[in-house]
Design an enzyme around this catalytic site. Structure first.
Site, short mmCIF file in Angstrom:
data_model
loop_
_atom_site.label_atom_id
_atom_site.label_comp_id
_atom_site.label_asym_id
_atom_site.label_seq_id
_atom_site.Cartn_x
_atom_site.Cartn_y
_atom_site.Cartn_z
N ASP A 81 20.11 97.40 -9.48
CA ASP A 81 19.25 98.40 -8.82
C ASP A 81 17.90 98.55 -9.50
OD1 ASP A 81 21.13 99.33 -6.90
OD2 ASP A 81 22.15 100.47 -8.45
N ASP A 91 28.75 98.63 -2.90
CA ASP A 91 29.90 99.08 -3.69
C ASP A 91 31.12 99.26 -2.81
OD1 ASP A 91 28.48 99.12 -6.04
OD2 ASP A 91 27.85 101.19 -5.82
#
Ligand code: NOJ
Length: 701
Positions: A391, A267
């Site tokens: 994820d 991120d």
């Protein structure tokens, strides 16, 4: 009450019983205190007597988790008082000496202070119980109800800070009061800070400084299109969201309640895309930090802790802990910085790996590619490892991720271009040869007729096919097949049609459909989520920019704009109750039509949605793309737009760009004038003499 947010300040205005209060809250630049600038006006026709109290509840322990669970400890460490200098002193573990006690002591024994300026102090409280009263709450604090402070000195239990003043206001009269609330010892830091900053004039000057600072960052691009919502998203709130994201990454926020002290690798690397134009220097520093979070085997530390990070000496994660996508995001983020600045030499900079050794940035990139190439499965696609971008995906270590395959393809192509620039033909041909092999593997196993599959499990199960009962169509592999240019023209058209038919909702594109319900949790942890949210057929806003980019790459400006608006917060300003989160900021996920609450969004602020939505709108829809040699102007806009204009700051020059669309097309630059002179193509070359330039662009069939 009305609450208005500005760039790094908020104003709350309340009318109550003909008294108007207006409070401006902000933290001045580079300071460790905040101002509460209070303006009180008597709106009635009679003289009013007022008692005014500030209030703040403090944490006892600075370790937020301990503060909540370890009450046998945290309730015995705080003391509060009013100092001789009329500052509240809230001391945590006051027997220790923070300044000389080393990092550990400084960390646990931190104090707070509060001061009031421009009004005499009538009383104070530092005990929360004394302020609120027994069996009371914030709705009926005893001190406010009785109009009298108790001058309480906290000694254990829970502390608070309240300073009181009083006075009368004539009809129409206004009074201004200033509260300062800071971190540090009142005796030293508080005293010093209050002496320097404790006046209305200083507060006003600091607010102006703060605004100037933020507005300067927002000046990197100003647009004027026929869509007013898009304009203020690009000009202010979308970029502001990116800058806040960049500053905080995924550490403490409303949804991560502390305890997150590191930068999540993927991120944080992607955040660069949102800020490279506005703050290129800090973007480079962050990139350097993240590059030193790459290990010598090419993989990445899952988290980089900026305060403790010790490049060259970090312990490599266990082999099972590697994510397959982390370092591949460098192929988006590094060019974003280099194209913005023209700093091609950055690729030659030597930087350490996290665990051992050092290499040039270019070699870091090569290592990243090797990492995935060396971890390929039986079908020649990169292994999913512990997870890819998603994820919740568990393909088994040797299961194969098609999303990572597309990222790797883009990585190889980007690496080949950089190698060409740096004059490294051997590296270029190596990358192109690897890309060819990868293309063959993709074409051999990943096309399912109308769309690309999702992934292949370690046991050979193929996910995301026409035969899959759940998770039949997966968004990321469709849009990334286009972004990476792995898909043929026919495949691109078909898979994006499938996206539209199967995944598009009025609120954005769903991550997959149908949701997973029976699929094993061992493969898709998304099954833990209610259908229609997060990775389980929710609208994952991080991915929406990719949908926009893919539509633009196919020249479909109408569709790109439709996708962009579907997830643009400002498009919901007149129905904010539908999104349910702040109407000026991105949320990570939105409930899809597979849920009973389509359109409700969640988890605002720190989401990859901010960077990708800004990047896709500015560089793909508006098509203002920095390249090493200059600014490429290649818009892909809705056919209904007749024109738009923009001012882009680029390498210390300003470009005033007007795009004319007389034939109502989406894409295709047919003519460009730079300062009235005909240009050869659609690249505005870097380094033209002069500070300001006018660029006129015509689209046409
Ligand atoms: C949230 C994570 O922060 C992000 O890294 C990830 O890509 C998405 N979840 C999707 O699973």
């Amino acid at each position: 009450s009305t609450c208005r947010h500005g760039t790094a300040y908020s104003v709350i205005e309340s009318h109550y019983s003909e008294i108007l209060t207006e409070t401006t809250y902000f933290v001045p630049l580079e300071q460790k205190f905040e101002y509460w600038r209070l303006k009180i006006t008597n709106e009635s026709q009679r003289r009013r007597e007022l008692s005014i109290f500030s209030f703040c509840e403090f944490t006892n322990q600075w370790d937020t988790f301990q503060d909540r669970v370890n009450l046998q400890y945290s309730l015995f460490i705080v003391r509060g008082e009013l100092t001789g200098e009329n500052l509240l002193r809230i001391a945590i573990q006051d027997n220790l000496t923070p300044d000389t006690g080393g990092d550990f002591i400084s960390d646990i024994a931190r104090h707070c202070w509060m001061g009031m300026a421009e009004a005499p102090i009538d009383g104070f409280d530092t005990s929360r119980e004394a302020f609120l009263g027994l069996y009371r709450g914030y709705h009926n604090p005893l001190v406010v109800e009785s109009g009298r402070s108790t001058n309480s000195k906290a000694y254990g239990d829970n502390a608070c800070g309240s300073l009181a003043t009083s006075g009368s206001l004539q009809p129409g009269e206004t009074r201004e009061i200033l509260i300062l609330l800071g971190i540090g010892d009142a005796h030293t830091v508080g005293k010093r800070t209050f002496a320097e900053f404790g006046s209305l004039e200083q507060a006003d000057a600091e607010l102006e400084k703060l605004k100037t600072h933020w507005h300067a960052q927002l000046e990197s691009l100003r647009v004027d299109t026929p869509d007013a919502d898009l304009n203020h998203t690009i000009n202010v709130w979308g970029l502001y969201n990116c800058l806040v994201n960049f500053a905080w990454s995924r550490s403490a926020s409303l949804v991560y309640n502390g305890e997150r002290d590191g930068l999540g690798f993927r991120d944080s690397v992607q955040d660069i895309l949102g800020v490279a134009a506005a703050i290129p220097e800090p973007a480079r520093e962050r990139l350097e930090l993240m590059l030193t979070g790459q290990l010598s085997n090419g993989g990445a530390m899952p988290i980089v802790r900026p305060f403790e990070h010790n490049p060259g000496h970090e312990e490599a994660p266990h082999p099972d802990e590697y994510r397959s996508d982390d370092c591949l995001w460098f192929f988006n983020a590094l060019p974003a910085y280099v194209n913005e600045t023209g700093d091609l030499d950055f690729y030659n900079k030597m930087l350490p790996y996290a665990d051992r050794g050092e290499a040039t940035v270019f070699d870091h990139l090569r290592r990243a590619l090797d990492f995935n190439l060396e971890r390929s499965g039986v079908n020649g696609l990169p292994c999913g490892l512990s997870a890819d971008w998603n994820d919740t995906l568990r393909l088994g270590y040797h299961g194969e991720s098609l999303f990572v395959a597309f990222q790797l393809r883009l990585g190889l192509a980007t690496y080949a271009e950089i190698a060409e620039r740096l004059g490294k033909p051997g590296q270029k041909s190596w990358a192109l040869a690897e890309q060819k092999k990868l293309d063959a593997s993709i074409q051999a196993c990943a096309w399912d007729g109308e769309w690309f599959i999702w992934a292949i499990g370690e046991d050979g199960t193929v996910y995301g096919t026409q035969d899959s009962e759940e998770g039949q169509v997966y968004l990321n592999t469709q849009v990334w097949s286009v972004i990476s240019e792995a898909a043929t023209a026919d495949q691109s058209a078909r898979c994006m049609r499938t996206v539209h038919e199967r995944l598009a909702t009025p609120y954005g594109l769903m991550l997959c459909a149908p949701p997973v319900i029976k699929t094993s949790i061992d493969v898709m942890r998304a099954v833990v989520f209610n259908p229609g949210i997060k990775e389980n057929a929710g609208i994952f806003n991080h991915t929406q920019g990719w949908g926009v980019m893919a539509a633009c790459m196919l020249g479909d400006g109408d569709r790109a704009y439709e996708y962009y608006r579907a997830s643009m917060p400002a498009a919901y300003n007149d129905r904010a109750e539908l999104r349910q989160i702040e109407p000026y900021v991105q949320g990570q996920t939105t409930y899809s039509t597979y849920s009973p609450r389509g359109g409700n969004s969640r988890t605002s602020w720190l989401t990859g949605a901010a960077a990708w939505s800004y990047f896709s709108a500015t560089q793909y829809i508006l098509g203002i793309k920095p390249e090493v040699d200059g600014l490429r102007i290649d818009p892909c806009i809705p056919s209904s737009w007749n024109s738009f204009s923009a001012v882009r700051r680029f390498r210390n020059q300003s470009f005033h760009i007007t795009v004319h669309n007389p034939h109502g097309v989406c894409k295709g630059v047919v003519r460009m004038l730079i300062d009235g002179e005909q240009a050869a193509g659609n690249l505005v070359p870097a380094g033209l003499p002069g500070k300001e330039h006018q660029v006129d662009v015509w689209l046409g069939p």
